[in-house]
Scaffold this motif. Structure first.
Motif, PDB file in Angstrom:
ATOM      1  N   ASP A 172      -6.895 -77.022 -57.495  1.00  0.00           N
ATOM      2  CA  ASP A 172      -6.823 -76.470 -56.141  1.00  0.00           C
ATOM      3  C   ASP A 172      -5.573 -76.907 -55.389  1.00  0.00           C
ATOM      4  O   ASP A 172      -5.447 -76.637 -54.188  1.00  0.00           O
ATOM      5  CB  ASP A 172      -8.074 -76.868 -55.346  1.00  0.00           C
ATOM      6  N   THR A 173      -4.651 -77.579 -56.064  1.00  0.00           N
ATOM      7  CA  THR A 173      -3.390 -77.953 -55.430  1.00  0.00           C
ATOM      8  C   THR A 173      -2.684 -76.704 -54.913  1.00  0.00           C
ATOM      9  O   THR A 173      -2.540 -75.728 -55.648  1.00  0.00           O
ATOM     10  CB  THR A 173      -2.475 -78.678 -56.427  1.00  0.00           C
ATOM     11  N   PRO A 174      -2.238 -76.704 -53.644  1.00  0.00           N
ATOM     12  CA  PRO A 174      -1.542 -75.515 -53.122  1.00  0.00           C
ATOM     13  C   PRO A 174      -0.296 -75.192 -53.936  1.00  0.00           C
ATOM     14  O   PRO A 174       0.434 -76.086 -54.370  1.00  0.00           O
ATOM     15  CB  PRO A 174      -1.177 -75.921 -51.689  1.00  0.00           C
ATOM     16  N   ALA A 175      -0.061 -73.918 -54.154  1.00  0.00           N
ATOM     17  CA  ALA A 175       1.133 -73.433 -54.865  1.00  0.00           C
ATOM     18  C   ALA A 175       1.789 -72.365 -53.997  1.00  0.00           C
ATOM     19  O   ALA A 175       1.341 -71.217 -53.966  1.00  0.00           O
ATOM     20  CB  ALA A 175       0.766 -72.869 -56.232  1.00  0.00           C
ATOM     21  N   PRO A 176       2.843 -72.717 -53.275  1.00  0.00           N
ATOM     22  CA  PRO A 176       3.505 -71.750 -52.387  1.00  0.00           C
ATOM     23  C   PRO A 176       4.121 -70.601 -53.184  1.00  0.00           C
ATOM     24  O   PRO A 176       4.381 -70.725 -54.383  1.00  0.00           O
ATOM     25  CB  PRO A 176       4.600 -72.588 -51.700  1.00  0.00           C
ATOM     26  N   PRO A 177       4.370 -69.465 -52.522  1.00  0.00           N
ATOM     27  CA  PRO A 177       5.037 -68.355 -53.214  1.00  0.00           C
ATOM     28  C   PRO A 177       6.401 -68.784 -53.752  1.00  0.00           C
ATOM     29  O   PRO A 177       7.060 -69.662 -53.197  1.00  0.00           O
ATOM     30  CB  PRO A 177       5.202 -67.300 -52.113  1.00  0.00           C
ATOM     31  N   ARG A 178       6.808 -68.169 -54.839  1.00  0.00           N
ATOM     32  CA  ARG A 178       8.112 -68.432 -55.428  1.00  0.00           C
ATOM     33  C   ARG A 178       8.714 -67.110 -55.923  1.00  0.00           C
ATOM     34  O   ARG A 178       8.015 -66.280 -56.512  1.00  0.00           O
ATOM     35  CB  ARG A 178       8.008 -69.413 -56.610  1.00  0.00           C
ATOM     36  N   PHE A 179      10.017 -66.959 -55.686  1.00  0.00           N
ATOM     37  CA  PHE A 179      10.758 -65.787 -56.137  1.00  0.00           C
ATOM     38  C   PHE A 179      11.525 -66.163 -57.398  1.00  0.00           C
ATOM     39  O   PHE A 179      12.480 -66.937 -57.344  1.00  0.00           O
ATOM     40  CB  PHE A 179      11.723 -65.319 -55.048  1.00  0.00           C
TER      41      PHE A 179
END
Length: 368
Positions: free
Chosen positions: A266-273
């Motif tokens: 459940d560790t947050p994973a921010p958006p990535r391009f």
């Protein structure tokens, strides 16, 4: 599943594998390390085109600017050559001289497919002649092909060029590969460009450990997919006493370094391009840890790969730069909060790669 040690290996679910891989890939949070150190940690960046390695690092590093990769490339601390999966990669100088010998067997297999077009060609002599030519001065592939054709006029010109590329570690010399200054592809040997000899082909064991540090937990087939090699099982078995094992939801045995990070699912994973051909998406036989089943095959069309958006750690859409705008094309309609996160990350990427240039950020048509 019971391992050879006789213990039952714990199962890692898809989200656990996803977060572990993102952590190793420097994608959970921007990393504070140099571009050269990141290229080493990641064992190279796929680089058929000039720009993707720069965008790959922008997604991963805190404060990255294109000059951070251009500078070590201009200084010959980083270079571009054919290595993994018979594709061009950006590697550190050390890896140019060690990973290429490691995967030479795959280049030899590639060359075998062209043998019928090389009747009467002495491949050892070809390698000697090609080396002398490109070390005299960097040559384009066309120039090299024509010079070799003068020696073997009955051979297939394209096969001669492939033979030179397979037998020799040919580096694309700068300014090719530099941000905003790229020129025609001209080639010389890695040894000549880097000023030191290549090392003998190493045992794969050390590279197995580095692969797990950057892409694990992973199966034997995963690493074989990444490297474009076969028969790596023996190396994993030699290393088994030093590794820990898990299994994925389908029962496949996964190996890992004992102290490698495996974050909470459940560790947050921010958006990535991510750019086209990012190694994150090309380095496992089973890509379900990154690509939801519903979106399988939607990041490619024939031989063309698209730039990929990650949301919550998984492939969730595509993106492109078009007429002064960053156009985001999600596969599903994101919530308002997700849109805000995507816009924030898009702004960070644009600032890193394009400085003060004005770009709009807009959401395009959802692809079917």
């Amino acid at each position: 599943m019971t391992t050879k040690a006789g213990t039952t290996a714990p199962v890692l679910g898809v989200r656990a594998l996803n977060r572990a891989t993102l952590e190793r890939q420097l994608l959970l949070r921007p990393a504070r390390m140099s571009a050269e150190a990141a290229v080493a940690h990641l064992l190279g960046l796929q680089a058929q085109a000039v720009k993707p390695p720069y965008y790959a690092l922008a997604a991963r590093l805190d404060g990255f600017t294109p000059e951070d990769l251009s500078a070590p490339m201009a200084d010959r601390r980083v270079a571009r050559l054919v290595t993994l999966r018979s594709t061009i990669h950006t590697h550190t100088a050390d890896d140019c001289l060690t990973l290429r010998p490691l995967v030479q067997a795959a280049r030899d297999r590639e060359l075998n497919a062209f043998r019928k077009h090389l009747t009467g060609v002495d491949l050892d002599r070809l390698a000697v002649l090609a080396r002398a030519l490109v070390e005299e001065e960097p040559r384009t592939l066309g120039q090299l092909r024509e010079a070799l054709l003068a020696e073997w006029p009955d051979a297939d010109p394209q096969a001669l060029a492939v033979a030179a590329r397979c037998r020799l570690p040919l580096v694309q010399v700068t300014p090719r590969g530099l941000w905003g200054r790229s020129g025609q592809v001209t080639l010389t040997t890695a040894e000549h460009w880097l000023g030191r000899p290549a090392r003998p082909a190493p045992a794969p064991d050390g590279t197995v450990l580095r692969y797990l540090a950057a892409f694990g937990p992973a199966s034997v087939k995963d690493m074989q997919t990444w490297a474009g090699l076969t028969r790596l099982r023996d190396a994993f078995e030699r290393l088994r006493p030093r590794l820990v094992t898990f299994r994925d939801p389908g029962g496949t045995e996964l190996f890992d370094l004992p102290d490698a990070p495996r974050p909470d699912p459940d560790t947050p994973a921010p958006p990535r391009f991510l750019p086209e051909f990012d190694n994150l998406l090309l380095s496992h036989a089973d890509r379900s840890r990154l690509v939801p089943p519903a979106y399988k095959g939607r990041t490619w069309r024939k031989n063309q790969a698209f730039r990929v958006l990650l949301v919550d750690g998984f492939v969730a859409g595509l993106w492109k730069l078009d007429d002064g705008a960053l156009v985001v094309e999600p596969f599903d309609t994101p919530s308002k909060s997700r849109r805000e996160e995507i816009v924030t990350e898009g702004g960070r990427m644009l600032a890193a790669m394009h400085g003060d240039a004005a770009y709009d950020i807009r959401f395009g048509t959802v692809r079917g």
